[in-house]
Design a protein around this motif. Sequence first.
Motif: not given
Length: 383
Positions: A279-284
């Motif tokens: 669901r997200l473009d980027f994960v940290y």
Amino acid sequence: MKYIVILGDGMADEPLAELGGKTPLEYARTPNMDRIAREGRCGMLRTVPAGFEPGSDIANLSVLGYDPAESYTGRGALEAASIGVDLGEDDVAYRCNLVTVRDGVMEDFNAGHIASSDGADLLRTLDAGLEGVRFYPGISYRNLMVVPGGEGAATTPPHDIVGRSVEPYLPKGADADLLLRCMEASREVFAAHPANRRRVQEGKLPATQIWPWSGGKRPYLPLFREKYDLSGGMISAVDLLAGIARLAGMEVISVPGATGYLDTDYEAKARYAVDALQRLDFVYMHVEAPDEAGHMGSVEEKVRAIERLDEAIGPILDVPDLVVAVLPDHPTPIRTKTHSSDPVPFAILGKGTDGTRAFSEKEAARGSYGLLQAKNFLEMLFS
């Protein structure tokens, strides 16, 4: 494309005689990090700008693309955002460790990794007996102290002075008298507190006092989505990282079993990261354990933490159309048991190759990216 940064806090180090002259990253078995380096590109990253202390606050802000010179006021203010404390315009928030000081020496900066419930009991009792300040329990030894109308103080992180006399490192500056009075009050309150008596009976370290540090007022961070035109999420068990994420408008992803310590559930963090990428473009994805091992001065635990993180990375590499970066935020050398400002290695899979053979400090220094400044790292990753 989707993007993930896998950050092993404090993972970089120096060559150690105990490891045959290798660093923990070189010595540990890390097939997945090595694959990222071997099939990708490497370089070195300067995460602590000149003039700043080498802390996870400065380093992670920088990696996320926020210039500390413009956005940093103090670690306490970032952690206040994490636990939902809405700071007033004139409030100063201090990170407030529960520590063990005996005979004037900092014996343990985390009071034996005190349980959150014990810490909350101690701080509630202290808060009830003091005026002019507010205490907010956090996770384990990591808590918050707010000074309404505060002006700040020069302070020292307790993890920097383990084994040393605390006298030269006591607070100085505008808020110093108030902080010192609160520290003295905590010694008196904690000495006979039931939570500490029970801890001693169980063979655990008592929390002998509070140690306020890194105070700051509410900062401003540009929203992550507006900055990069991407949606972003944060996985971390550390209030500091969650605070940065909340201020930046990123989704804070809670993971059951994530502790911010050596016993954290690495695999659960990886599973939640993979799910979030739907669901997200980027994960940290931030893992604190290597840093904790560095502060302990434990070679074995640091190698183990790195290897457990590497094992968790495997399923992430199976996600299609994903750019993967792995790096520390700063070194936490076993020799010094505290942070350093040295550049850290990074590897990126999904943006070409450069012939690097493995993921380590030495190999990354040979990489094609050369030495980069951290505030430009995500822009380069997303380009």
